[in-house]
Design an enzyme around this catalytic site. Sequence first.
Site, PDB file in Angstrom:
ATOM      1  N   HIS A  17       0.837  -1.226  -0.050  1.00 13.08           N
ATOM      2  CA  HIS A  17      -0.046   0.038   0.018  1.00 13.08           C
ATOM      3  C   HIS A  17       0.990   1.106  -0.092  1.00 13.08           C
ATOM      4  O   HIS A  17       0.541   2.040  -0.786  1.00 13.08           O
ATOM      5  CB  HIS A  17      -0.900   0.044   1.246  1.00 13.08           C
ATOM      6  CG  HIS A  17      -1.925  -1.077   1.304  1.00 13.08           C
ATOM      7  ND1 HIS A  17      -2.202  -2.001   2.383  1.00 13.08           N
ATOM      8  CD2 HIS A  17      -3.004  -1.345   0.433  1.00 13.08           C
ATOM      9  CE1 HIS A  17      -3.128  -2.901   2.167  1.00 13.08           C
ATOM     10  NE2 HIS A  17      -3.793  -2.419   1.330  1.00 13.08           N
ATOM     11  N   LYS A  41     -17.469  -7.497   9.727  1.00 10.52           N
ATOM     12  CA  LYS A  41     -17.106  -7.806  11.282  1.00 10.52           C
ATOM     13  C   LYS A  41     -15.925  -8.673  11.451  1.00 10.52           C
ATOM     14  O   LYS A  41     -15.468  -8.858  12.571  1.00 10.52           O
ATOM     15  CB  LYS A  41     -18.351  -8.747  11.891  1.00 10.52           C
ATOM     16  CG  LYS A  41     -19.785  -7.956  11.923  1.00 10.52           C
ATOM     17  CD  LYS A  41     -19.675  -7.066  12.950  1.00 10.52           C
ATOM     18  CE  LYS A  41     -21.273  -6.344  13.246  1.00 10.52           C
ATOM     19  NZ  LYS A  41     -21.696  -5.344  12.121  1.00 10.52           N
ATOM     20  N   ARG A  90      -1.580  -5.466  -8.699  1.00 11.88           N
ATOM     21  CA  ARG A  90      -0.350  -6.357  -8.478  1.00 11.88           C
ATOM     22  C   ARG A  90      -0.116  -7.432  -9.284  1.00 11.88           C
ATOM     23  O   ARG A  90       1.109  -7.647  -9.831  1.00 11.88           O
ATOM     24  CB  ARG A  90      -0.425  -6.981  -6.796  1.00 11.88           C
ATOM     25  CG  ARG A  90      -0.478  -6.286  -5.650  1.00 11.88           C
ATOM     26  CD  ARG A  90      -1.026  -6.935  -4.434  1.00 11.88           C
ATOM     27  NE  ARG A  90      -2.392  -7.245  -4.663  1.00 11.88           N
ATOM     28  CZ  ARG A  90      -3.225  -7.784  -3.801  1.00 11.88           C
ATOM     29  NH1 ARG A  90      -2.817  -7.987  -2.715  1.00 11.88           N
ATOM     30  NH2 ARG A  90      -4.554  -8.262  -4.083  1.00 11.88           N
ATOM     31  N   SER A 128      -2.789  -8.032   2.629  1.00 14.00           N
ATOM     32  CA  SER A 128      -3.290  -7.999   3.827  1.00 14.00           C
ATOM     33  C   SER A 128      -3.688  -9.278   4.560  1.00 14.00           C
ATOM     34  O   SER A 128      -3.309  -9.826   5.623  1.00 14.00           O
ATOM     35  CB  SER A 128      -4.355  -6.905   4.141  1.00 14.00           C
ATOM     36  OG  SER A 128      -3.935  -5.673   3.911  1.00 14.00           O
TER      37      SER A 128
END
Length: 164
Positions: A17, A41, A90, A128
Amino acid sequence: MKTALFPGSFDPVTNGHLDIVSRARAIFDRVIVGVAMNDDKSALFSIEERKEFLNAVYGGKDGIVVESFTGLLLNARRDFKATAVVRGLRAISDFEYEFQMAMMNRELDKEFETVFLMASPDYSFVSSRMIKQIVMLGGDVAMFVPEIVAQALEEKRKNRKIKE
Ligand code: PNS
């Protein structure tokens, strides 16, 4: 004054990032890093934590601002008065989803432009999701994330927020 909005979940921010932010900053006068607040969540870090990590990296840096937004990206782009939305690519595998999102946003808002920037090959495999998985399994991710994030991930693992 050309402003770019770089939106994402940033759960957590990675060096990939950061690479896109610096590429965007080389083109635009101002880059707004926009943390999307959705009802996901399953996010590991709260919005406050995600913003804290980004502010630790960019606090006081000229032309880089950390914000969050709720709802549609196209409304956030308008509210932030961004000329374009920046997304990192990417690999080819990113393209289909990104293309669909860019086209949909432009269909809904004729002024919505998406600028795609290619990530450095050094980060073309960093995500991530994978970072969290590696930490969960006891691996070292220090070379892929800012130090503050590596420490926070380790804390989560110790507290079993990331289950082994
Ligand atoms: O880092 P991510 O998870 O790839 O970021 C995706 C994000 C936050 C940019 C995307 O989910 C988004 O734009 N969310 C806001 C809601 C929205 O506008 N959805 C419609 C997209 S066409």
